[in-house]
Design a protein around this motif. Structure first.
Motif, mmCIF file in Angstrom:
data_model
loop_
_atom_site.group_PDB
_atom_site.id
_atom_site.type_symbol
_atom_site.label_atom_id
_atom_site.label_comp_id
_atom_site.label_asym_id
_atom_site.label_seq_id
_atom_site.Cartn_x
_atom_site.Cartn_y
_atom_site.Cartn_z
ATOM 1 N N GLU A 89 -48.898 25.190 -11.654
ATOM 2 C CA GLU A 89 -47.750 24.476 -10.948
ATOM 3 C C GLU A 89 -46.458 25.052 -11.254
ATOM 4 O O GLU A 89 -46.130 25.163 -12.277
ATOM 5 N N ILE A 90 -45.691 25.530 -10.069
ATOM 6 C CA ILE A 90 -44.575 26.282 -10.218
ATOM 7 C C ILE A 90 -43.335 25.510 -9.831
ATOM 8 O O ILE A 90 -42.120 25.725 -10.122
ATOM 9 N N LEU A 91 -43.588 24.761 -8.745
ATOM 10 C CA LEU A 91 -42.568 23.991 -8.086
ATOM 11 C C LEU A 91 -43.388 22.544 -7.443
ATOM 12 O O LEU A 91 -44.452 22.564 -7.344
ATOM 13 N N GLY A 92 -42.386 21.777 -7.098
ATOM 14 C CA GLY A 92 -42.924 20.484 -6.541
ATOM 15 C C GLY A 92 -41.765 19.380 -6.532
ATOM 16 O O GLY A 92 -40.698 19.710 -6.769
ATOM 17 N N PHE A 93 -42.142 18.416 -5.701
ATOM 18 C CA PHE A 93 -41.142 17.201 -5.376
ATOM 19 C C PHE A 93 -41.827 16.075 -5.037
ATOM 20 O O PHE A 93 -43.053 15.987 -4.964
ATOM 21 N N TRP A 94 -41.020 15.133 -5.093
ATOM 22 C CA TRP A 94 -41.583 13.754 -4.472
ATOM 23 C C TRP A 94 -41.188 13.586 -3.034
ATOM 24 O O TRP A 94 -39.822 13.550 -2.702
ATOM 25 N N GLN A 95 -42.155 13.479 -2.096
ATOM 26 C CA GLN A 95 -41.854 13.342 -0.521
ATOM 27 C C GLN A 95 -41.735 11.876 -0.193
ATOM 28 O O GLN A 95 -42.891 11.273 -0.366
ATOM 29 N N ASN A 96 -40.647 11.296 0.055
ATOM 30 C CA ASN A 96 -40.353 10.099 0.836
ATOM 31 C C ASN A 96 -40.540 9.830 2.082
ATOM 32 O O ASN A 96 -40.705 8.830 2.740
ATOM 33 N N GLY A 97 -40.830 11.144 2.817
ATOM 34 C CA GLY A 97 -40.897 11.230 4.217
ATOM 35 C C GLY A 97 -40.073 12.072 4.974
ATOM 36 O O GLY A 97 -40.247 12.493 6.104
ATOM 37 N N SER A 98 -38.732 12.300 4.425
ATOM 38 C CA SER A 98 -37.796 12.985 5.215
ATOM 39 C C SER A 98 -37.625 14.592 4.907
ATOM 40 O O SER A 98 -36.973 15.240 5.870
ATOM 41 N N VAL A 99 -38.441 15.147 3.967
ATOM 42 C CA VAL A 99 -38.116 16.546 3.769
ATOM 43 C C VAL A 99 -38.995 17.420 4.672
ATOM 44 O O VAL A 99 -40.390 17.137 4.884
ATOM 45 N N LEU A 100 -38.436 18.284 5.296
ATOM 46 C CA LEU A 100 -39.099 19.379 6.270
ATOM 47 C C LEU A 100 -39.410 20.422 5.799
ATOM 48 O O LEU A 100 -38.614 20.908 4.745
ATOM 49 N N TRP A 101 -40.015 21.370 6.263
ATOM 50 C CA TRP A 101 -40.369 22.694 5.924
ATOM 51 C C TRP A 101 -39.383 23.624 5.877
ATOM 52 O O TRP A 101 -39.055 24.494 5.236
ATOM 53 N N SER A 102 -38.311 23.403 6.891
ATOM 54 C CA SER A 102 -37.214 24.275 6.913
ATOM 55 C C SER A 102 -36.150 24.042 5.510
ATOM 56 O O SER A 102 -35.753 24.766 5.399
ATOM 57 N N GLN A 103 -36.156 22.532 5.045
ATOM 58 C CA GLN A 103 -35.743 22.211 3.888
ATOM 59 C C GLN A 103 -36.291 23.045 2.920
ATOM 60 O O GLN A 103 -35.506 23.559 1.889
ATOM 61 N N ILE A 104 -37.565 23.025 2.595
ATOM 62 C CA ILE A 104 -38.326 23.730 1.630
ATOM 63 C C ILE A 104 -37.905 25.049 1.607
ATOM 64 O O ILE A 104 -37.834 25.718 0.502
ATOM 65 N N ALA A 105 -37.593 25.774 2.617
ATOM 66 C CA ALA A 105 -37.358 27.191 2.765
ATOM 67 C C ALA A 105 -36.172 27.290 1.842
ATOM 68 O O ALA A 105 -35.797 28.343 1.088
ATOM 69 N N GLU A 106 -35.105 26.484 2.194
ATOM 70 C CA GLU A 106 -33.827 26.602 1.205
ATOM 71 C C GLU A 106 -34.073 26.139 -0.133
ATOM 72 O O GLU A 106 -33.248 26.905 -1.034
ATOM 73 N N TRP A 107 -34.922 25.280 -0.296
ATOM 74 C CA TRP A 107 -34.983 24.958 -1.635
ATOM 75 C C TRP A 107 -35.781 25.956 -2.505
ATOM 76 O O TRP A 107 -35.443 26.112 -3.670
ATOM 77 N N MET A 108 -36.484 26.673 -1.939
ATOM 78 C CA MET A 108 -37.425 27.776 -2.589
ATOM 79 C C MET A 108 -36.365 29.080 -2.743
ATOM 80 O O MET A 108 -36.270 29.598 -3.610
ATOM 81 N N HIS A 109 -35.559 29.153 -1.742
ATOM 82 C CA HIS A 109 -34.302 30.126 -1.740
ATOM 83 C C HIS A 109 -33.697 29.837 -3.137
ATOM 84 O O HIS A 109 -33.174 30.851 -3.843
#
Length: 305
Positions: free
Chosen positions: A19-39
């Motif tokens: 496991e290298i990354l992760g988070f708790w999804q409450n429902g609002s996080v979109l894949w476009s946001q994950i692109a930013e978070w991974m950046h």
């Protein structure tokens, strides 16, 4: 195989099943946001890695070989479903995924001193008058009774040296005369928060993303309904509004703090029961020395600014 020990429901694995990354999804996080978070968290250019959903039920054993087709992150406004994902090369081969060494600046929950100097008193009063509600929950202050509402600094006073080295004062537009030499007590570095939201904000468990319409993300299981809301903004002139760059900086720190596999880098219990010795309680906590230094730095910086 290694897994994070913190509670989360979205897990990103590498080709070696770590496991290298992760988070708790409450429902609002979109894949476009994950692109930013991974950046923010992965030091490889984004075109060198791709995300795939693991197809094994439960905890995967072979994520590098048993996965879906690639998930396009850019511009993808679909919500991220809880589960396991694997990060591989574009053609589905395992590769080393280097995670940034940058860390969130540590901060403790900040409370105004019982007898603050005029700058702090003015900061508190101006934030109250501008916001008139908790900007996270939207709960309004009843009849100007501010019990349970706190004027919080977006950038912590304990890190006055970083504030100065980052030259934040140069982009503060606030023209109020008494905001300190560094301008750290500007209304643009403040928001009004309810008593439940304040410690979560200070500890990077909730954050506001000004690049996403000021949407609020809760990085822990959300028991208050904060996740997916939008920050309440007043009709004050722009040069008295919370500074966009400061909220963006805080959001980046929240991603760094919560997205990495090891989870929150600074997470101590702020609840010291009445009658207990605060110094002893702090000193005996897991990161007591650091926390004590932050508390002392905050109080000293009130005097030095």
């Amino acid at each position: 195989m290694s897994r994070a020990t913190i509670r989360r429901n979205v897990h990103f694995l590498d080709g070696e099943n770590n496991e290298i990354l992760g988070f708790w999804q409450n429902g609002s996080v979109l894949w476009s946001q994950i692109a930013e978070w991974m950046h923010i968290t992965i030091t490889l250019p984004s075109m060198q890695y791709t995300v795939f959903r693991c197809l094994e039920s439960g905890n995967p054993e072979n994520p590098a070989t048993n996965h879906s087709s690639s998930i396009n992150l850019s511009g993808n406004n679909n919500a991220v479903h809880p589960g396991y994902y694997v990060v591989l090369s574009a053609n589905g081969e395992p590769l080393d995924i280097p995670i940034t060494e940058e860390r969130a600046i540590p901060r403790s929950v900040s409370y105004n001193l019982s007898n603050p100097d005029p700058r702090v008193a003015a900061f508190r009063q101006r934030v109250r008058e501008r916001d008139e509600c908790c900007v996270i929950s939207g709960i309004r202050v009843p009849f100007q009774e501010y019990d349970g509402f706190e004027a919080a600094h977006i950038f912590p006073v304990a890190h006055l040296d970083l504030w100065r080295s980052g030259q934040w004062s140069q982009i503060i537009e606030d023209d109020f005369p008494d905001i300190g030499n560094s301008k750290i007590h500007s209304i643009q570095n403040g928001i009004l928060l309810g008593g439940f939201a304040h410690p979560l904000f200070d500890k990077y468990k909730i954050a506001i993303n000004p690049d996403d319409g000021y949407k609020i993300t809760c990085f822990v299981p959300d028991g208050f309904g904060y996740d997916g809301r939008y920050m309440v903004q007043s009709n004050y002139p722009q040069h008295y509004q919370p500074l966009r760059g400061l909220l963006k900086y805080h959001f980046r720190m929240a991603v760094l703090c919560n997205m990495k596999a090891r989870g929150p880098e600074y997470d101590w219990d702020e609840d010291i029961p009445p009658g207990m010795d605060p110094v002893a309680e702090i000193s005996n906590s897991k990161e007591g020395k650091l926390r004590f230094e932050l508390v002392m730095a905050e109080r000293l910086n009130y005097l030095l600014d």
